[in-house]
Enzyme design. Structure first.
Site: not given
Ligand code: GUN
Length: 293
Positions: A57, A101, A124
């Site tokens: 990311k 996350q 998100d």
């Molecule tokens: N963990 C697995 N997928 C995601 C996601 O799309 N966003 C976040 N914040 N954590 C994750």
């Protein structure tokens, strides 16, 4: 061996072109306004899968010209300290997107953490305000993975009006928002899950089948309606030859590809779309915060 009749949906290429158009727009904003969108990614603990996602990311954020802030904390971080960090980022005018996350360590309440993020910076799309806006047709931020699936489906199918869509999985991250997006496309939507009776028969009705269950190869070829569009959200790491591991989806790919009209591979299908849509959401958040949208 495999004789796939289905068109392969190339999420990797689609995501690369989306990132390119985002980078172009970021460059324009920089010229016009002298600022760029900023994304902060917070990680607590050292889960290896999360580590890879967070690194990717941050790298892709920087590559498209945005400001990237990566904050990593020990698993012992208190919830109070995490909430304070979020409050600082909420007030930081150089940050337009905040992502925490998941999963978080057990002593931290993820719902409280998500609710602490300013909804207009919640890239998100997990905040209850954004979930509510999606359900009521308002202008919020949409969760990245279902948004990526939608962009692929629009590319393959164009108008989806009247199609039967079956979403297998009812998570807040994928299943529920995916169902809302398909409803907005005027599909007839069924949300199936682990307690659904006769799942194969339900799946066989689907013109659009979205699998988001997290169980390797659970959806078999004879569950697929001939010509259906199959979107496989599963990313399951399974044992392979020579003590190695490999990624596989929720759909038995070889079987399904003989029946479907179009199908996403794993890897290279939905996966790359998630981060591309995170960058798109960050650009959207920037535009709204700066009244450019
Ligand atoms: N963990 C697995 N997928 C995601 C996601 O799309 N966003 C976040 N914040 N954590 C994750």
């Amino acid at each position: 061996m495999t004789d796939p009749s289905a068109r392969l949906i190339d999420g990797k290429a689609f995501a690369a072109s989306l990132r390119q158009s985002i980078a172009t727009e970021v460059g324009r904003l920089k010229d016009r306004l002298g600022t760029v969108p900023g994304l902060a990614v917070l990680m607590v603990g050292d889960d290896p899968a999360s580590d890879v996602y967070v690194r990717n990311k941050a790298r892709q954020t920087a590559e498209c010209g945005m400001k990237s802030v990566e904050r990593r904390f020990a698993a012992s971080l208190t919830e109070t300290d995490l909430l304070e960090e979020i409050a600082r980022l909420n007030d930081d005018p150089t940050i337009h997107g905040i992502l925490v996350q998941l999963p978080l360590p057990a002593h931290i309440n993820a719902d409280r953490v998500i609710a602490a993020i300013r909804p207009d910076k919640d890239v998100d799309g997990f905040h209850p305000v954004n979930a509510g806006l999606l359900a009521t047709g308002g202008k919020g931020l949409v969760p990245c993975t279902p948004l990526g699936c939608l962009l692929l489906l629009r590319d393959v199918l164009g108008d989806m009006t009247g199609l039967q869509a079956v979403v297998v999985g009812r998570s807040n991250i994928v299943g529920k928002p995916m169902a809302q997006l398909l409803l907005q496309e005027s599909c007839t939507v069924t949300v199936a899950h682990s307690r659904t009776r006769d799942l194969p028969a339900i799946c066989r009705q689907a013109d659009i089948l979205v699998a988001a269950v997290g169980r390797p190869a659970m959806i078999r070829g004879d569950w697929i309606k001939p010509g259906a569009t199959v979107i496989d959200v599963g990313i399951n790491r399974i044992a392979a030859e020579g003590g190695k591991t490999r990624l596989t989806g929720d759909v038995a790919f070889d079987e399904a590809a003989r029946v479907a009209g179009a199908i996403t591979p794993v890897p290279g299908g939905v996966g790359p779309m998630t981060i591309a849509c995170l960058l798109r959401n960050t650009l959207t958040a920037f535009a709204r915060i700066n009244n450019q949208d």
